[in-house]
Design a protein around this motif. Structure first.
Motif: not given
Length: 207
Positions: A50-79
């Protein structure tokens, strides 16, 4: 090479083999840190994350947006039940990525920021695999990248499917002095060949 822990724990293995086939004599050192400050301090050639600031010392090449979702086990949901909205997460144990020991971590790494800190029942760990393992064992609800190979093969259940996934724009970053470096160019090519490139959610600087 420096990269975030999620990338080094899983995604990196997808393109490193093909890169080393092209450059078998290269010594590749890979470390997990979420900070461009560490990139400079330890003098790595490439940073992926992840990158949040510009710095002329570096070259930035965008790769992709990684998507994050919420997960739980069947046992946790059952309980403990199935959360119907973000407000319901106040009644669940949340498995958070521990950013306290990671210098330069940014706000967007807190995937549960909508829940007041004092209202959270949580456990934190500075390992992506650790987050996954705890969720698998029924410890709580974790926010995990949907591209994790071990997630696809698990029995974890995605919860809060109606919630927009958390999106983290990821970049391939290297020093300006290495702009014409052939090995860095090959590594960038191999990295890009393993992603579906889409427009970034936030673009501080592209070259």
């Amino acid at each position: 090479m420096l990269a975030t822990v999620g990338i080094t724990s899983d995604w990196l293995s997808r393109f490193v083999p093909s890169f080393l086939e092209k450059h078998p004599d290269v010594t590749l050192e890979i470390s997990s840190l979420t900070s461009l400050d560490a990139f400079e301090l330890y003098q790595y050639d490439v940073y992926i994350g992840e990158v949040f600031r510009k710095d002329p010392k570096y070259v930035y090449k965008f790769l992709k947006d990684f998507q994050y979702n919420f997960y739980a086990s069947p046992e946790y949901i059952e309980k403990y039940g199935y959360p119907k909205n973000l407000e319901d997460l106040k009644n669940h144990r949340l498995i958070e990525f521990n950013i306290r020991r990671v210098s330069g971590a940014f706000k967007s790494t807190d995937f549960f920021e909508a829940i007041n800190t004092e209202e959270r029942q949580k456990i934190s760990i500075d390992s992506t695999i650790g987050e996954y393992k705890l969720a698998e064992k029924g410890v709580g609800i974790a926010c995990l990248c949907e591209e994790l190979s071990f997630l696809r093969e698990s029995n974890l259940i995605q919860v809060l499917k109606d919630i927009q996934p958390v999106s983290v724009a990821t970049y391939f970053v290297y020093h300006e002095t290495l702009r014409e470096n052939k090995i860095v160019k090959v590594l960038l090519h191999e990295t890009k060949s393993h992603v579906y490139v889409q427009p970034p959610s936030y673009n501080p600087v592209l070259s």
